[in-house]
Scaffold this motif. Structure first.
Motif, PDB file in Angstrom:
ATOM      1  N   GLN A 147      47.423  25.405  42.121  1.00 45.73           N
ATOM      2  CA  GLN A 147      46.896  26.673  42.210  1.00 45.73           C
ATOM      3  C   GLN A 147      48.037  27.412  41.162  1.00 45.73           C
ATOM      4  OE1 GLN A 147      48.800  29.196  45.123  1.00 45.73           O
ATOM      5  NE2 GLN A 147      46.656  30.204  45.829  1.00 45.73           N
ATOM      6  N   LYS A 148      49.040  27.140  41.069  1.00 47.18           N
ATOM      7  CA  LYS A 148      49.934  27.861  40.093  1.00 47.18           C
ATOM      8  C   LYS A 148      49.236  27.674  38.729  1.00 47.18           C
ATOM      9  CE  LYS A 148      54.618  27.680  38.117  1.00 47.18           C
ATOM     10  NZ  LYS A 148      55.981  27.199  38.113  1.00 47.18           N
ATOM     11  N   GLN A 149      48.766  26.438  38.162  1.00 47.23           N
ATOM     12  CA  GLN A 149      48.175  26.071  37.177  1.00 47.23           C
ATOM     13  C   GLN A 149      46.773  27.057  36.945  1.00 47.23           C
ATOM     14  OE1 GLN A 149      47.827  21.824  35.729  1.00 47.23           O
ATOM     15  NE2 GLN A 149      49.329  21.679  37.521  1.00 47.23           N
ATOM     16  N   LEU A 150      45.951  26.897  37.952  1.00 44.87           N
ATOM     17  CA  LEU A 150      44.726  27.824  37.952  1.00 44.87           C
ATOM     18  C   LEU A 150      45.107  29.222  37.775  1.00 44.87           C
ATOM     19  CD1 LEU A 150      41.854  27.741  38.863  1.00 44.87           C
ATOM     20  CD2 LEU A 150      42.285  28.195  41.022  1.00 44.87           C
ATOM     21  N   ILE A 151      45.928  29.911  38.247  1.00 47.23           N
ATOM     22  CA  ILE A 151      46.072  31.285  38.140  1.00 47.23           C
ATOM     23  C   ILE A 151      46.487  31.642  36.708  1.00 47.23           C
ATOM     24  CG2 ILE A 151      47.572  33.098  38.932  1.00 47.23           C
ATOM     25  CD1 ILE A 151      47.548  32.206  41.815  1.00 47.23           C
ATOM     26  N   ALA A 152      47.642  30.821  36.205  1.00 47.63           N
ATOM     27  CA  ALA A 152      47.693  30.935  34.878  1.00 47.63           C
ATOM     28  C   ALA A 152      46.523  30.650  34.025  1.00 47.63           C
ATOM     29  CB  ALA A 152      48.988  30.048  34.562  1.00 47.63           C
ATOM     30  N   SER A 153      45.529  29.760  34.095  1.00 47.04           N
ATOM     31  CA  SER A 153      44.521  29.705  33.221  1.00 47.04           C
ATOM     32  C   SER A 153      43.518  30.773  33.429  1.00 47.04           C
ATOM     33  CB  SER A 153      43.853  27.956  33.656  1.00 47.04           C
ATOM     34  OG  SER A 153      42.727  27.980  32.913  1.00 47.04           O
ATOM     35  N   ASP A 154      43.455  31.164  34.550  1.00 45.72           N
ATOM     36  CA  ASP A 154      42.165  31.854  34.682  1.00 45.72           C
ATOM     37  C   ASP A 154      42.449  33.565  34.758  1.00 45.72           C
ATOM     38  OD1 ASP A 154      39.517  32.778  35.456  1.00 45.72           O
ATOM     39  OD2 ASP A 154      39.887  32.655  37.668  1.00 45.72           O
ATOM     40  N   THR A 155      43.024  34.018  33.473  1.00 50.84           N
ATOM     41  CA  THR A 155      43.254  35.409  33.261  1.00 50.84           C
ATOM     42  C   THR A 155      42.267  36.196  32.516  1.00 50.84           C
ATOM     43  OG1 THR A 155      44.274  34.731  31.203  1.00 50.84           O
ATOM     44  CG2 THR A 155      45.729  34.610  33.225  1.00 50.84           C
ATOM     45  N   ASP A 156      42.259  37.261  32.688  1.00 49.74           N
ATOM     46  CA  ASP A 156      41.110  38.178  31.846  1.00 49.74           C
ATOM     47  C   ASP A 156      41.269  37.879  30.361  1.00 49.74           C
ATOM     48  OD1 ASP A 156      40.685  39.391  34.409  1.00 49.74           O
ATOM     49  OD2 ASP A 156      41.506  41.295  34.102  1.00 49.74           O
ATOM     50  N   THR A 166      39.919  25.514  34.001  1.00 49.36           N
ATOM     51  CA  THR A 166      39.801  26.341  35.115  1.00 49.36           C
ATOM     52  C   THR A 166      38.877  25.861  36.158  1.00 49.36           C
ATOM     53  OG1 THR A 166      40.333  28.513  33.997  1.00 49.36           O
ATOM     54  CG2 THR A 166      38.771  28.477  36.211  1.00 49.36           C
ATOM     55  N   ILE A 167      37.587  25.216  35.567  1.00 52.54           N
ATOM     56  CA  ILE A 167      36.790  24.543  36.519  1.00 52.54           C
ATOM     57  C   ILE A 167      37.403  23.157  37.027  1.00 52.54           C
ATOM     58  CG2 ILE A 167      34.457  23.431  36.563  1.00 52.54           C
ATOM     59  CD1 ILE A 167      33.464  25.578  34.441  1.00 52.54           C
ATOM     60  N   GLU A 168      38.026  22.493  36.181  1.00 57.23           N
ATOM     61  CA  GLU A 168      38.552  21.314  36.699  1.00 57.23           C
ATOM     62  C   GLU A 168      39.752  21.726  37.937  1.00 57.23           C
ATOM     63  OE1 GLU A 168      41.301  17.462  34.794  1.00 57.23           O
ATOM     64  OE2 GLU A 168      40.215  18.841  33.537  1.00 57.23           O
ATOM     65  N   LEU A 169      40.548  22.612  37.513  1.00 56.32           N
ATOM     66  CA  LEU A 169      41.744  22.770  38.317  1.00 56.32           C
ATOM     67  C   LEU A 169      41.079  23.272  39.899  1.00 56.32           C
ATOM     68  CD1 LEU A 169      44.357  24.387  36.052  1.00 56.32           C
ATOM     69  CD2 LEU A 169      44.508  22.458  37.386  1.00 56.32           C
ATOM     70  N   ALA A 170      39.979  24.420  39.720  1.00 51.75           N
ATOM     71  CA  ALA A 170      39.254  24.858  40.815  1.00 51.75           C
ATOM     72  C   ALA A 170      38.733  24.083  41.663  1.00 51.75           C
ATOM     73  CB  ALA A 170      38.429  26.114  40.421  1.00 51.75           C
ATOM     74  N   SER A 171      38.040  22.951  41.031  1.00 48.47           N
ATOM     75  CA  SER A 171      37.160  21.985  41.718  1.00 48.47           C
ATOM     76  C   SER A 171      38.300  21.124  42.606  1.00 48.47           C
ATOM     77  CB  SER A 171      36.551  21.125  40.735  1.00 48.47           C
ATOM     78  OG  SER A 171      35.578  21.904  40.171  1.00 48.47           O
ATOM     79  N   GLN A 172      39.309  20.725  41.928  1.00 46.85           N
ATOM     80  CA  GLN A 172      40.398  19.839  42.559  1.00 46.85           C
ATOM     81  C   GLN A 172      41.057  20.534  43.637  1.00 46.85           C
ATOM     82  OE1 GLN A 172      42.933  18.994  39.272  1.00 46.85           O
ATOM     83  NE2 GLN A 172      42.137  17.058  38.896  1.00 46.85           N
ATOM     84  N   ARG A 202      36.928  31.796  42.034  1.00 49.39           N
ATOM     85  CA  ARG A 202      37.385  31.577  40.729  1.00 49.39           C
ATOM     86  C   ARG A 202      36.432  30.297  40.065  1.00 49.39           C
ATOM     87  NH1 ARG A 202      42.267  33.451  38.739  1.00 49.39           N
ATOM     88  NH2 ARG A 202      43.674  34.334  40.310  1.00 49.39           N
ATOM     89  N   LEU A 203      36.220  29.280  41.047  1.00 47.46           N
ATOM     90  CA  LEU A 203      35.378  28.504  40.634  1.00 47.46           C
ATOM     91  C   LEU A 203      33.867  28.878  40.279  1.00 47.46           C
ATOM     92  CD1 LEU A 203      34.715  25.279  39.983  1.00 47.46           C
ATOM     93  CD2 LEU A 203      34.080  25.005  42.517  1.00 47.46           C
ATOM     94  N   GLY A 204      33.335  29.735  41.103  1.00 43.72           N
ATOM     95  CA  GLY A 204      32.020  30.316  40.899  1.00 43.72           C
ATOM     96  C   GLY A 204      32.078  31.137  39.708  1.00 43.72           C
ATOM     97  N   ARG A 205      32.910  31.951  39.449  1.00 45.44           N
ATOM     98  CA  ARG A 205      33.117  32.868  38.317  1.00 45.44           C
ATOM     99  C   ARG A 205      33.142  31.960  36.990  1.00 45.44           C
ATOM    100  NH1 ARG A 205      37.695  37.128  38.370  1.00 45.44           N
ATOM    101  NH2 ARG A 205      38.737  34.940  38.549  1.00 45.44           N
ATOM    102  N   ALA A 206      33.849  31.062  37.044  1.00 46.48           N
ATOM    103  CA  ALA A 206      34.139  30.117  35.662  1.00 46.48           C
ATOM    104  C   ALA A 206      32.896  29.332  35.548  1.00 46.48           C
ATOM    105  CB  ALA A 206      35.289  29.301  36.069  1.00 46.48           C
ATOM    106  N   LEU A 207      32.209  29.130  36.599  1.00 49.21           N
ATOM    107  CA  LEU A 207      30.701  28.363  36.215  1.00 49.21           C
ATOM    108  C   LEU A 207      29.639  29.383  35.862  1.00 49.21           C
ATOM    109  CD1 LEU A 207      30.667  26.140  39.453  1.00 49.21           C
ATOM    110  CD2 LEU A 207      30.811  25.350  37.022  1.00 49.21           C
ATOM    111  N   ALA A 208      29.669  30.609  36.396  1.00 48.06           N
ATOM    112  CA  ALA A 208      28.868  31.678  35.861  1.00 48.06           C
ATOM    113  C   ALA A 208      29.108  31.969  34.402  1.00 48.06           C
ATOM    114  CB  ALA A 208      28.837  32.759  37.014  1.00 48.06           C
TER     115      ALA A 208
END
Length: 314
Positions: A147-156, A166-172, A202-208
């Motif tokens: 989660q820490k890595q995901l939040i750092a990756s998925d920024t505006d 982001t997709i890999e981390l969110a899926s895991q 976050r996963l759905g948004r990244a895929l979109a």
């Protein structure tokens, strides 16, 4: 004596600026000057009235927009009457509703107090939570790290550049949370449930985001059917967990409407939740939806408001 009597009267000034005694003032001349002044004041008053009226007069552009609005509403009414399905009726009803409310030249900007965070739940950070007794310590640590890595990756600022990560981390993280958390801890009544929901968002948004032209150019979608299934499934898991309608995730719902061609419903959803959306995203998505609908007059107004708010496309 006569000269002395004359000096007893105060000197006055006629309209020509000559100092004369009252007995010698040209009364006819005064009347003429008074008439001229009255006419001048009348003309000035009429000018002010005309200016005031013209200030409220409709410009040719506004008149054209109103004409376009009327014609488009007639077209929508026809499509609504001939709609072949409930989905089509909902879509055309949404378009009609938005367009009826629009007043050319008076489109509102984003709410000044947006987003109103009083009714929004922030994403819980797993590292700040106590580990549930039913979750293994090693699994919990892994989820905290992901989660820490995901939040750092998925920024505006870096979201588009970090989509693969982001997709890999969110899926895991989603899989691990779903596998290790008991059903009661996946509910939105719990912080862990909200962590799971935000991960799915976050996963759905990244895929979109993968559908954006600039992203597809760098990372083409090799298998469109597989991609479609994955996106729809991710969104479905989120809506099933949240029972849909949560304002925290409204932009993904809006995206799904939009990509399905339900642009009127996407526009109405955006308007209904404008107080919960960051002003930049509200103004940008409203502008983009109006452009995609082919509604040029309101699109131009929305584009102007977006620029006036100080935003530019990345």
């Amino acid at each position: 004596m006569r000269s002395e009597q004359q000096t007893m009267y105060p000197l006055e000034c006629n309209m020509a600026g000559l100092f004369l005694s009252p007995q010698r003032i040209d009364r006819v001349g005064l009347c003429r000057w008074a008439w001229r002044i009255a006419m001048l004041l009348k003309a000035m008053l009429l000018t002010l009235v005309c200016l005031q009226v013209s200030a409220f007069a409709e410009t040719p552009r506004t008149v054209d927009a109103q004409r376009w609005q009327s014609q488009t509403l007639v077209s929508i009414e026809t499509k609504l009457e001939n709609a072949a399905s409930d989905d089509d009726r909902l879509e055309y009803s949404a378009r009609r509703s938005w367009l009826r409310r629009w007043k050319p030249g008076q489109m509102p900007t984003a709410p000044a107090d947006a987003p109103d965070e009083s009714e929004l739940m922030e994403e819980p950070v797993l590292a700040d939570l106590l580990r549930p007794e039913s979750v293994d310590a090693g699994a919990w640590k892994a989820m905290v790290d992901w989660q820490k890595q995901l939040i750092a990756s998925d920024t505006d600022d870096e979201r588009k550049d970090n989509l693969r990560t982001t997709i890999e981390l969110a899926s895991q993280l989603e899989k691990s949370l779903a596998d290790h958390l008991p059903a009661d801890l996946q509910s939105l009544a719990t912080p862990t449930g909200w962590s799971l929901a935000y991960t799915r968002y976050r996963l759905g948004r990244a895929l979109a985001y993968r559908e954006l032209p600039e992203v597809r150019e760098r990372w083409p979608i090799a298998n469109p059917d597989e991609y479609e299934s994955r996106l729809v499934a991710a969104f479905q898991r989120l809506t099933e967990q949240t029972k849909s309608g949560r304002r925290e995730f409204i932009l993904l719902q809006d995206r799904m409407f939009r990509r399905a061609g339900k642009k009127g419903r996407a526009l109405e959803l955006l308007e209904a939740n404008r107080h919960s959306i960051e002003p930049k995203w509200y103004l940008k998505k409203r502008r983009d939806l109006l452009q995609e609908l082919g509604w040029d007059p309101p699109y131009r107004e929305a584009a102007r408001l977006y620029l006036q708010a100080g935003y530019v496309d990345e």
